[in-house]
Every structure is written in structure tokens, then in C-alpha cells.
Design a protein around this motif. Structure first.
Motif, PDB file in Angstrom:
ATOM      1  N   LYS A 110       0.827  -1.201   0.000  1.00  0.00           N
ATOM      2  CA  LYS A 110       0.000   0.000   0.000  1.00  0.00           C
ATOM      3  C   LYS A 110       0.863   1.254   0.000  1.00  0.00           C
ATOM      4  CE  LYS A 110      -3.840  -2.343   2.321  1.00  0.00           C
ATOM      5  NZ  LYS A 110      -4.692  -2.401   3.534  1.00  0.00           N
ATOM      6  N   LEU A 111       1.437   1.608   1.177  1.00  0.00           N
ATOM      7  CA  LEU A 111       2.159   2.877   1.279  1.00  0.00           C
ATOM      8  C   LEU A 111       3.543   2.784   0.654  1.00  0.00           C
ATOM      9  CD1 LEU A 111       1.563   5.654   2.396  1.00  0.00           C
ATOM     10  CD2 LEU A 111       2.658   5.000   4.526  1.00  0.00           C
ATOM     11  N   GLY A 112       4.406   1.944   1.199  1.00  0.00           N
ATOM     12  CA  GLY A 112       5.689   1.650   0.577  1.00  0.00           C
ATOM     13  C   GLY A 112       6.712   2.761   0.634  1.00  0.00           C
ATOM     14  N   PHE A 113       7.195   3.106   1.845  1.00  0.00           N
ATOM     15  CA  PHE A 113       8.291   4.055   1.955  1.00  0.00           C
ATOM     16  C   PHE A 113       9.611   3.413   1.554  1.00  0.00           C
ATOM     17  CE2 PHE A 113       7.388   8.227   3.591  1.00  0.00           C
ATOM     18  CZ  PHE A 113       6.081   8.131   4.030  1.00  0.00           C
ATOM     19  N   GLY A 153       3.734  11.499  16.863  1.00  0.00           N
ATOM     20  CA  GLY A 153       4.111  12.902  17.027  1.00  0.00           C
ATOM     21  C   GLY A 153       5.595  13.166  17.016  1.00  0.00           C
ATOM     22  N   GLY A 154       6.394  12.161  16.637  1.00  0.00           N
ATOM     23  CA  GLY A 154       7.842  12.342  16.582  1.00  0.00           C
ATOM     24  C   GLY A 154       8.275  13.046  15.311  1.00  0.00           C
ATOM     25  N   PRO A 155       9.534  13.492  15.257  1.00  0.00           N
ATOM     26  CA  PRO A 155      10.039  14.238  14.098  1.00  0.00           C
ATOM     27  C   PRO A 155      10.441  13.326  12.945  1.00  0.00           C
ATOM     28  CG  PRO A 155      11.782  14.007  15.718  1.00  0.00           C
ATOM     29  CD  PRO A 155      10.549  13.385  16.332  1.00  0.00           C
ATOM     30  N   ILE A 156      10.475  13.893  11.744  1.00  0.00           N
ATOM     31  CA  ILE A 156      10.977  13.192  10.566  1.00  0.00           C
ATOM     32  C   ILE A 156      12.467  13.496  10.431  1.00  0.00           C
ATOM     33  CG2 ILE A 156      10.848  12.987   8.062  1.00  0.00           C
ATOM     34  CD1 ILE A 156       7.932  13.912   8.257  1.00  0.00           C
ATOM     35  N   VAL A 202      20.253   0.096   1.173  1.00  0.00           N
ATOM     36  CA  VAL A 202      19.070   0.306   0.338  1.00  0.00           C
ATOM     37  C   VAL A 202      19.499   0.907  -0.998  1.00  0.00           C
ATOM     38  CG1 VAL A 202      16.853   1.478   0.143  1.00  0.00           C
ATOM     39  CG2 VAL A 202      17.666   0.743   2.374  1.00  0.00           C
ATOM     40  N   VAL A 203      18.971   0.352  -2.078  1.00  0.00           N
ATOM     41  CA  VAL A 203      19.192   0.959  -3.389  1.00  0.00           C
ATOM     42  C   VAL A 203      18.114   2.014  -3.586  1.00  0.00           C
ATOM     43  CG1 VAL A 203      19.271   0.582  -5.882  1.00  0.00           C
ATOM     44  CG2 VAL A 203      20.224  -1.136  -4.326  1.00  0.00           C
ATOM     45  N   ASN A 204      18.549   3.272  -3.627  1.00  0.00           N
ATOM     46  CA  ASN A 204      17.597   4.373  -3.752  1.00  0.00           C
ATOM     47  C   ASN A 204      17.091   4.524  -5.181  1.00  0.00           C
ATOM     48  OD1 ASN A 204      17.482   5.295  -1.090  1.00  0.00           O
ATOM     49  ND2 ASN A 204      19.341   6.501  -1.319  1.00  0.00           N
ATOM     50  N   ASN A 205      15.866   4.993  -5.264  1.00  0.00           N
ATOM     51  CA  ASN A 205      15.291   5.320  -6.567  1.00  0.00           C
ATOM     52  C   ASN A 205      15.918   6.630  -7.047  1.00  0.00           C
ATOM     53  OD1 ASN A 205      13.674   6.079  -8.757  1.00  0.00           O
ATOM     54  ND2 ASN A 205      11.857   5.104  -7.880  1.00  0.00           N
ATOM     55  N   PRO A 206      16.683   6.601  -8.141  1.00  0.00           N
ATOM     56  CA  PRO A 206      17.378   7.819  -8.583  1.00  0.00           C
ATOM     57  C   PRO A 206      16.453   8.890  -9.137  1.00  0.00           C
ATOM     58  CG  PRO A 206      17.658   6.076 -10.202  1.00  0.00           C
ATOM     59  CD  PRO A 206      16.954   5.458  -9.020  1.00  0.00           C
ATOM     60  N   PHE A 207      15.179   8.540  -9.307  1.00  0.00           N
ATOM     61  CA  PHE A 207      14.242   9.474  -9.916  1.00  0.00           C
ATOM     62  C   PHE A 207      13.339  10.154  -8.894  1.00  0.00           C
ATOM     63  CE2 PHE A 207      15.161   5.953 -12.833  1.00  0.00           C
ATOM     64  CZ  PHE A 207      15.873   6.655 -13.795  1.00  0.00           C
ATOM     65  N   GLN A 208      13.584   9.905  -7.612  1.00  0.00           N
ATOM     66  CA  GLN A 208      12.827  10.599  -6.577  1.00  0.00           C
ATOM     67  C   GLN A 208      13.646  10.655  -5.300  1.00  0.00           C
ATOM     68  OE1 GLN A 208       9.369   7.998  -6.424  1.00  0.00           O
ATOM     69  NE2 GLN A 208      10.061   7.075  -4.520  1.00  0.00           N
ATOM     70  N   THR A 209      13.334  11.632  -4.448  1.00  0.00           N
ATOM     71  CA  THR A 209      14.024  11.787  -3.179  1.00  0.00           C
ATOM     72  C   THR A 209      13.131  11.319  -2.038  1.00  0.00           C
ATOM     73  OG1 THR A 209      13.183  14.017  -2.738  1.00  0.00           O
ATOM     74  CG2 THR A 209      15.163  13.840  -4.111  1.00  0.00           C
ATOM     75  N   GLN A 210      13.707  11.263  -0.825  1.00  0.00           N
ATOM     76  CA  GLN A 210      12.907  10.936   0.354  1.00  0.00           C
ATOM     77  C   GLN A 210      11.774  11.938   0.517  1.00  0.00           C
ATOM     78  OE1 GLN A 210      14.919  11.500   4.079  1.00  0.00           O
ATOM     79  NE2 GLN A 210      13.431  10.323   5.260  1.00  0.00           N
ATOM     80  N   TRP A 211      12.054  13.179   0.163  1.00  0.00           N
ATOM     81  CA  TRP A 211      11.060  14.238   0.341  1.00  0.00           C
ATOM     82  C   TRP A 211       9.947  14.117  -0.702  1.00  0.00           C
ATOM     83  CZ3 TRP A 211      12.785  14.771   4.767  1.00  0.00           C
ATOM     84  CH2 TRP A 211      14.154  14.840   5.025  1.00  0.00           C
ATOM     85  N   THR A 229       8.878  11.281  -1.733  1.00  0.00           N
ATOM     86  CA  THR A 229       8.055  10.200  -1.195  1.00  0.00           C
ATOM     87  C   THR A 229       7.116  10.717  -0.112  1.00  0.00           C
ATOM     88  OG1 THR A 229       9.852   8.636  -1.630  1.00  0.00           O
ATOM     89  CG2 THR A 229       8.112   7.904  -0.130  1.00  0.00           C
ATOM     90  N   LEU A 230       7.638  11.577   0.769  1.00  0.00           N
ATOM     91  CA  LEU A 230       6.801  12.162   1.819  1.00  0.00           C
ATOM     92  C   LEU A 230       5.661  12.978   1.230  1.00  0.00           C
ATOM     93  CD1 LEU A 230       9.364  13.431   4.489  1.00  0.00           C
ATOM     94  CD2 LEU A 230       7.653  11.642   4.788  1.00  0.00           C
ATOM     95  N   ALA A 231       5.996  13.796   0.239  1.00  0.00           N
ATOM     96  CA  ALA A 231       4.972  14.649  -0.372  1.00  0.00           C
ATOM     97  C   ALA A 231       3.948  13.816  -1.134  1.00  0.00           C
ATOM     98  CB  ALA A 231       5.634  15.673  -1.291  1.00  0.00           C
ATOM     99  N   GLY A 232       4.434  12.794  -1.849  1.00  0.00           N
ATOM    100  CA  GLY A 232       3.542  12.012  -2.691  1.00  0.00           C
ATOM    101  C   GLY A 232       2.642  11.060  -1.920  1.00  0.00           C
ATOM    102  N   LYS A 233       3.173  10.519  -0.810  1.00  0.00           N
ATOM    103  CA  LYS A 233       2.410   9.487  -0.092  1.00  0.00           C
ATOM    104  C   LYS A 233       1.751   9.981   1.181  1.00  0.00           C
ATOM    105  CE  LYS A 233       4.909   5.740  -2.212  1.00  0.00           C
ATOM    106  NZ  LYS A 233       5.456   4.379  -2.097  1.00  0.00           N
ATOM    107  N   LEU A 234       2.246  11.099   1.737  1.00  0.00           N
ATOM    108  CA  LEU A 234       1.633  11.636   2.949  1.00  0.00           C
ATOM    109  C   LEU A 234       1.106  13.055   2.760  1.00  0.00           C
ATOM    110  CD1 LEU A 234       4.024  10.465   5.830  1.00  0.00           C
ATOM    111  CD2 LEU A 234       1.860   9.472   5.115  1.00  0.00           C
ATOM    112  N   ASN A 235       1.265  13.573   1.523  1.00  0.00           N
ATOM    113  CA  ASN A 235       0.891  14.973   1.254  1.00  0.00           C
ATOM    114  C   ASN A 235       1.597  15.934   2.197  1.00  0.00           C
ATOM    115  OD1 ASN A 235      -0.921  14.344  -0.855  1.00  0.00           O
ATOM    116  ND2 ASN A 235      -2.509  13.827   0.631  1.00  0.00           N
TER     117      ASN A 235
END
Length: 288
Positions: free
Chosen positions: A84-87, A182-185, A256-265, A267-273
Motif C-alpha cells: 500500500k504505502l511503501g516508503f 508525534g515524533g520528528p521526521i 538500500v538501493v535508492n530510486n534515482p528518480f525521486q528523493t525521500q522528500w 516520497t513524503l509529499a507524494g504518499k503523505l501529502n
């Protein structure tokens, strides 16, 4: 060109996962050597040591389940999201097929992430020693009264956590249970530990971030019959009043092999708005 040796992790009992793995196996034939499908601990140590990459099909839960053995053997993980979410599962199957060569040759895409080591000592003997990719959680459990946990950091008293429990999180896990509580990212590349109380009995006990080189020791002062420690939502152990829980940075890393076409941020914007601009409702009068 040398073919990469790969492992596949995925629960074939789940229909979508089974179909996705079948499609991947057809695609990868002739491009890589598939050593085994290692879902649910079917991998032998020699296979883990031999593998160049692990392709994990499912959601973050499947990756966390596989990650303990993989991190012990320094096998990079490529996560294909069939959940579903998949961070952690950053790729679609189509992306993996399209960029397979780059993903299995470009070492710059591999990111090291810190792992926690948790030790539970009972009667001066180690009862459990395990790793956690996301977090270590102590939860009050039945009878659901508040519990009291005395916390020390590097031998210095930090606080008494009185409430429903505590979350000790890695940067990778900061977007999981920690965030909901309620913890920080935290940026996934940081070497830090987040301590987040669960429903503390004081408004002044807020989450805190500490240096990952510091060792945390927890001494239960008051527990319930069902008070439990949970690692990455999977490993369970009931706690007793004389237990000592130590949490520290593990020597190994989660690769972890990162996706070169997107950043962690992204992912946050796309999946958590996350940090999205508010959507203002325009009245009918204003439209005129």
C-alpha cells in the motif's frame, strides 16, 4: 559482463505478489542468476553471503522482515512496491525492468542506513539480542495501566517515562510509528536515534533526538502483565520488572538501493501529502 547474483523475497501466497514475481522472473532470465526465493527465512547463510542484491516484493513489512538477515550480510535491497504505502519499497516493477542494469551496477545508488541493536537482559543473562531497522517499542499492554520506565543515556539519567510506553526509532523508522506518535521526521542518512514517548503523563515530555553513538538503557519501574517489547512490529517479548533493556547502534548497516528518480522528500509529499499547500475553498460569490 558478469551477471549479478540475486535473491528474491516475496510472499507468493499473496496473489498480486505472486504475479509480480512471475513477471520479474521471466524478465530477469538471462540477465541475472536467481539464487533463491528466500521469503520467510528459507535462505541459507551461504546464499546470503553469495548474493549481490536482494529484490523484495511487497510492502515495507516484507522488507523489514527480510532486512535483518540482509543487513547482517551487507546485501543491498531493491524494494518493489506491491503493498500500500511503501516508503522502503520505492520502485514499481516497470521501473525495475527499465533500469535493471543501472540498479545492479551503479554503486552510488546504494545508501547505508543505521540499524539498532536491542538486548534484553534477565537475571543477568541475555534473553534476546536482535536488530531493528525501524524501531523498538515498549507498549503498556493489558491491564492497560500506565507503566513507568526509567531511562538512561550513556550512564546518565534522562527521564522517567510514565505513560503508555516509548518508541526508540532510527531515521528510517522516523516516518513510521514514530511519526504517527508525534515524533520528528529525520533524513534517512543521519546517524541519530529518536526517543518518542507514547501518551506521556506530562505535557513537558516531548520527543528528543540523540547521537546514535550513545547507548540507551531502560529499567522498568512499573509494568502491566501484558507489557511487551516489539521490534519492527514483529518480534515480541513480554517484559518483567527486573529486565534491563539496552538499545544501541548496531555495527552493521541496512543497505538500500535508492530510486534515482525521486528523493525521500518526494516520497513524503507524494504518499503523505507532506508540506502541501492548503486547498482554499472559493465561494460562489467570489467566483462571480
Amino acid at each position: 559482463m558478469k551477471k549479478p547474483k540475486i535473491l528474491i523475497f516475496g510472499d507468493k501466497r499473496r496473489e498480486k505478489v505472486f504475479e509480480t514475481i512471475q513477471s520479474f522472473e521471466r524478465f530477469v532470465k538471462g540477465k541475472a542468476k536467481v539464487l533463491a526465493n528466500c521469503y520467510q527465512g528459507d535462505c541459507l547463510n551461504n546464499l546470503l553471503q553469495e548474493a549481490d542484491y536482494a529484490f523484495v516484493f511487497g510492502g515495507d513489512g516484507t522488507i523489514l522482515s527480510a532486512a535483518r538477515d540482509l543487513s547482517e550480510n551487507n546485501v543491498p535491497v531493491i524494494g518493489i512496491n506491491v503493498g500500500k504505502l511503501g516508503f522502503l519499497a520505492e520502485f514499481s516493477l516497470n521501473q525495475v525492468k527499465k533500469h535493471f542494469k543501472r540498479l545492479t551496477t551503479d554503486k552510488s545508488l546504494i545508501e547505508k542506513r543505521m540499524v539498532l541493536k536491542c538486548t534484553i537482559t534477565r537475571n543477568k543473562k541475555e534473553k534476546i539480542v536482535s536488530t531493528a531497522i525501524n524501531e523498538v517499542v515498549i507498549t503498556a499492554g493489558p491491564k492497560f495501566n500506565m507503566i513507568d520506565l526509567k531511562m538512561m543515556v550513556q550512564g546518565q539519567s534522562l527521564a522517567d517515562c510514565i505513560g503508555d510506553g516509548i518508541i526508540i526509532s532510527t531515521p528510517t523508522g522516523s516516518t513510521a510509528y514514530n511519526l504517527s506518535a508525534g515524533g520528528p521526521i529525520l533524513s534517512a542518512r543521519l546517524s541519530a536515534i529518536v526517543i518518542t514517548p507514547l501518551c506521556p503523563h506530562t505535557l513537558s515530555f516531548r520527543p528528543i533526538v540523540i547521537d546514535a553513538e550513545k547507548k540507551i538503557a531502560i529499567y522498568p519501574q512499573r509494568l502491566n502483565e501484558g507489557t511487551t517489547i516489539i521490534l519492527d512490529g514483529e518480534i515480541l517479548c513480554s517484559l518483567q520488572i527486573d529486565d534491563v533493556i539496552t538499545i544501541e547502534k548496531h555495527n552493521g548497516s541496512f543497505l538500500v538501493v535508492n530510486n534515482p528518480f525521486q528523493t525521500q522528500w518526494d516520497t513524503l509529499a507524494g504518499k503523505l501529502n507532506w508540506a502541501q499547500k492548503p486547498k482554499y475553498r472559493i465561494s460562489e460569490r467570489a467566483k462571480k
